[in-house]
Design an enzyme around this catalytic site. Structure first.
Site, PDB file in Angstrom:
ATOM      1  N   GLY A 167      22.021  -4.498  10.768  1.00 14.62           N
ATOM      2  CA  GLY A 167      21.457  -5.826  10.568  1.00 14.62           C
ATOM      3  C   GLY A 167      21.255  -6.213   9.120  1.00 14.62           C
ATOM      4  O   GLY A 167      20.576  -7.190   8.817  1.00 14.62           O
TER       5      GLY A 167
ATOM      6  N   GLU B 111      25.371   5.275  13.546  1.00 15.48           N
ATOM      7  CA  GLU B 111      24.807   4.041  13.025  1.00 15.48           C
ATOM      8  C   GLU B 111      23.849   4.358  11.882  1.00 15.48           C
ATOM      9  O   GLU B 111      22.667   4.666  12.128  1.00 15.48           O
ATOM     10  CB  GLU B 111      24.045   3.300  14.124  1.00 15.48           C
ATOM     11  CG  GLU B 111      24.875   2.895  15.315  1.00 15.48           C
ATOM     12  CD  GLU B 111      24.313   1.665  15.992  1.00 15.48           C
ATOM     13  OE1 GLU B 111      25.014   0.658  16.035  1.00 15.48           O
ATOM     14  OE2 GLU B 111      23.164   1.707  16.442  1.00 15.48           O
TER      15      GLU B 111
ATOM     16  N   LYS C 168      20.289  -6.574  21.998  1.00 21.84           N
ATOM     17  CA  LYS C 168      18.872  -6.348  21.673  1.00 21.84           C
ATOM     18  C   LYS C 168      17.992  -7.322  22.454  1.00 21.84           C
ATOM     19  O   LYS C 168      18.342  -7.676  23.581  1.00 21.84           O
ATOM     20  CB  LYS C 168      18.642  -6.449  20.167  1.00 21.84           C
ATOM     21  CG  LYS C 168      19.642  -5.620  19.365  1.00 21.84           C
ATOM     22  CD  LYS C 168      19.271  -5.483  17.930  1.00 21.84           C
ATOM     23  CE  LYS C 168      20.403  -4.795  17.198  1.00 21.84           C
ATOM     24  NZ  LYS C 168      20.036  -4.362  15.872  1.00 21.84           N
TER      25      LYS C 168
ATOM     26  N   GLU D 108      16.232   1.712  16.512  1.00 25.06           N
ATOM     27  CA  GLU D 108      15.053   0.853  16.720  1.00 25.06           C
ATOM     28  C   GLU D 108      14.114   1.466  17.757  1.00 25.06           C
ATOM     29  O   GLU D 108      12.914   1.171  17.758  1.00 25.06           O
ATOM     30  CB  GLU D 108      15.507  -0.563  17.113  1.00 25.06           C
ATOM     31  CG  GLU D 108      16.101  -1.284  15.913  1.00 25.06           C
ATOM     32  CD  GLU D 108      17.097  -2.367  16.247  1.00 25.06           C
ATOM     33  OE1 GLU D 108      17.170  -2.795  17.414  1.00 25.06           O
ATOM     34  OE2 GLU D 108      17.828  -2.791  15.327  1.00 25.06           O
TER      35      GLU D 108
ATOM     36  N   SER E 262      26.405  -3.549  10.960  1.00 28.47           N
ATOM     37  CA  SER E 262      26.987  -4.697  10.255  1.00 28.47           C
ATOM     38  C   SER E 262      28.496  -4.816  10.415  1.00 28.47           C
ATOM     39  O   SER E 262      29.193  -5.223   9.471  1.00 28.47           O
ATOM     40  CB  SER E 262      26.594  -4.666   8.773  1.00 28.47           C
ATOM     41  OG  SER E 262      25.184  -4.802   8.634  1.00 28.47           O
TER      42      SER E 262
ATOM     43  N   HIS F 112      18.822   4.502  20.161  1.00 30.93           N
ATOM     44  CA  HIS F 112      19.048   3.530  19.079  1.00 30.93           C
ATOM     45  C   HIS F 112      17.944   3.713  18.029  1.00 30.93           C
ATOM     46  O   HIS F 112      16.801   4.016  18.371  1.00 30.93           O
ATOM     47  CB  HIS F 112      19.017   2.108  19.651  1.00 30.93           C
ATOM     48  CG  HIS F 112      19.505   1.091  18.669  1.00 30.93           C
ATOM     49  ND1 HIS F 112      18.737   0.633  17.628  1.00 30.93           N
ATOM     50  CD2 HIS F 112      20.702   0.462  18.557  1.00 30.93           C
ATOM     51  CE1 HIS F 112      19.436  -0.242  16.918  1.00 30.93           C
ATOM     52  NE2 HIS F 112      20.633  -0.360  17.455  1.00 30.93           N
TER      53      HIS F 112
ATOM     54  N   ASN G 276      25.485  -4.814  21.532  1.00 33.60           N
ATOM     55  CA  ASN G 276      24.062  -4.629  21.823  1.00 33.60           C
ATOM     56  C   ASN G 276      23.353  -5.938  21.503  1.00 33.60           C
ATOM     57  O   ASN G 276      23.205  -6.288  20.337  1.00 33.60           O
ATOM     58  CB  ASN G 276      23.522  -3.484  20.948  1.00 33.60           C
ATOM     59  CG  ASN G 276      22.020  -3.316  21.063  1.00 33.60           C
ATOM     60  OD1 ASN G 276      21.387  -3.877  21.957  1.00 33.60           O
ATOM     61  ND2 ASN G 276      21.443  -2.545  20.153  1.00 33.60           N
TER      62      ASN G 276
END
Ligand code: PEP
Length: 249
Positions: A169, A163, A11, A95, A209, A93, A9
């Protein structure tokens, strides 16, 4: 037997210059036993699909609108994604869930929109740090799985990505026991809902990560069928060893 999947991904990273990464991945993984999907930003979908026309790498989008078309400024529909030559789309996701208030129902509707045009939906779920620390991670994940994965899902049209939000991240990852506990529950819940054939065929990715240095350990966990990788998918030098670790697992 589930085929392993390494998904990247990107992003909101990458201009056309980054398409070189796809050339490098296609050159490095000519006869890989894994599926490889890269999800670039929307403006790169068409050139990325063209760059991968004869290679092992497949292309996915990072989000879709639920509607086929209409007055939704700035959005992209599943039909448009399929038209670009992509085969996958990430939905839900964290986010998007956190930044745009997407609920399980929204995510489920997006997966249904993806299925309508034969895209594979990579459905993301995962708990927050507060939920993990409160001991409710397994309940949260079970509810997200139930609410986000639509009826009619199969091993071909859905991939579930676990996730944990706190691992994305951050450089932090759960223990292997924690990943194993979640993936075992996900498998059990999928089989309970869809039956052993379909529930046993839907692939489960771990995301958060994943790096070259921890990939082998993560891929050794039962029911981890691959990874959804953010930062380490931006450079072929990082993503290639992850794909190799997956192929060797
Ligand atoms: C992600 O964005 O889905 C992700 C897993 O990111 P990272 O690998 O950078 O933690």
């Amino acid at each position: 037997m589930r085929r392993k999947l390494a998904a990247g991904n990107w992003k909101m990273n990458g201009t056309q210059a980054r398409l070189d990464v796809l050339d490098a991945l296609n050159a490095a993984h000519v006869s890989t036993p894994c599926d490889i999907v890269i999800c670039p930003p929307a403006h790169l979908l068409i050139p990325a699909a063209k760059a991968c026309a004869t290679g092992a790498v497949e292309i996915g989008a990072q989000d879709t609108h639920t509607a086929a078309k209409g007055a939704f400024t700035g959005d992209i529909s599943a039909e448009m994604i399929a038209d670009s030559g992509a085969s996958h789309v990430i939905v839900g996701h964290s986010e998007r869930r956190e930044g745009y208030g997407e609920t399980d129902a929204t995510v489920c509707a997006k997966a249904i929109a993806a299925h309508a045009v034969r895209l594979t939906a990579i459905v993301c779920i995962g708990e927050s740090l507060a939920e993990r620390e409160a001991g409710s991670a397994l309940d949260v994940i079970a509810a997200q799985l139930q609410g986000s994965v639509p009826e009619g899902s199969t091993g071909d049209n859905v991939v579930v990505a676990y996730e944990p939000i706190w691992a994305i991240g951050t450089g932090k990852i759960p223990t292997m026991a924690q990943i194993g506990e979640v993936h075992a529950q996900l498998r059990q819940d999928l089989i309970a809902r869809f039956g052993p054939e379909i529930g046993g065929a839907i692939r489960l990715l771990y995301g958060g990560s994943v790096k070259p240095g921890n990939a082998s350990e993560i891929f050794a966990v039962p029911d981890v069928d691959g990874a959804l990788v953010g930062g380490a998918s931006l450079a072929a030098a990082d993503f290639t060893p992850i794909i190799t670790a997956l192929a060797d697992s």
